[in-house]
Scaffold this active site. Structure first.
Site: not given
Length: 260
Positions: A60-61, A87, A153, A157, A188
């Site tokens: 779990d990052v 990633n 988001y 980023k 994806t």
């Protein structure tokens, strides 16, 4: 091919569309690969598929203790960690800033930004013990400008860009290179399926028809660049940002039948 023989790579989000592509390619080129992900079933399945030189660790990052355990398990399994690929990422459902709740904001930043920060923090000592290595942070073209309805988001980023440059400065004298890749619209499930709480996938907002390269990107496109940046061929590159988007950020392209 064995460009990555005797190298050990930890890939976060290693079961996703891009992550699994990175894992398979690095393994095929001789690396020991550690697949970091939340989904234990998919992670263990991918490790079993690859067999020798592959491990799964539940990661779990957004949790520092999870990172510490993952790095320790990597070193236990393979003796050294030489490459980290940050990633893992999640997307917010589209919403105006005024309609975005604080929990959504926090969750997106916890994974996309704090997760990257914690990865660098946990991996740097291990990379130093290995005598150096490389870190690649996966950003986004959304971190190169504003995108309506995706504030959490976009903010995360954008911040990854500054974090990448700062880490490159701090770690360069330890023979650790830190770079960022900013993919555009890649085919994806992250792009083609709706985010949790959303009815429409991101792909619905982007037609590749105006792109200079008029198609959606493929995971292999990103993987090819990742392999370069983590290989000795990129030994003099650090703190760099690579946009790989088929020309999305350039603006609309001329049609092939347009006059010269």
């Amino acid at each position: 091919m064995s460009r990555f023989a005797n190298q050990t790579v930890l890939v976060t989000g290693g079961t996703g569309g891009q992550g699994a592509s990175h894992v398979r390619a690095l393994h095929a080129e001789g690396a020991n690969v550690v697949i970091g992900a939340i989904d234990a079933e998919r992670g263990a399945g991918l490790a079993a598929e690859l067999g020798h030189r592959a491990r799964f660790v539940r990661l779990d990052v957004s949790r520092e203790e999870s990172w510490v355990a993952a790095v320790a398990e990597t070193e236990k399994a393979f003796g050294a960690l030489t490459i980290l690929v940050n990633n893992a990422g999640v997307q917010n459902p589209p919403a105006l800033i005024e309609s975005t709740n604080r929990a959504t904001w926090a969750r997106i930043l916890d994974v996309n930004l704090t997760g990257t920060f914690l990865g660098i923090k946990a991996a740097a000592p291990a990379l130093r013990r290995a005598g150096g290595g490389a870190i690649v942070n996966i950003g986004s073209t959304m971190g190169m400008g504003g995108t309506a309805l995706y504030a959490p988001y976009v903010a995360g980023k954008w911040a990854v860009r500054g974090l990448t440059r700062t880490a490159a400065l701090e770690l360069g004298r330890d023979n650790i290179r830190v770079n960022a890749i900013h993919p555009g619209v890649i085919e994806t499930p992250f792009i083609t399926e709706p985010a949790a709480g959303s009815d429409a996938p991101i792909a619905d907002f982007y037609s590749p028809e105006p792109f200079a390269v008029p198609r959606l990107g493929q995971p292999a496109d990103i993987t090819a660049l990742l392999l370069f940046l983590t290989s000795p061929d990129a030994a003099f590159i650090t703190g760099a940002e690579y946009v790989i988007d088929g020309g999305l950020l350039l603006g609309p392209a001329l049609r092939g039948d347009s006059p010269a």
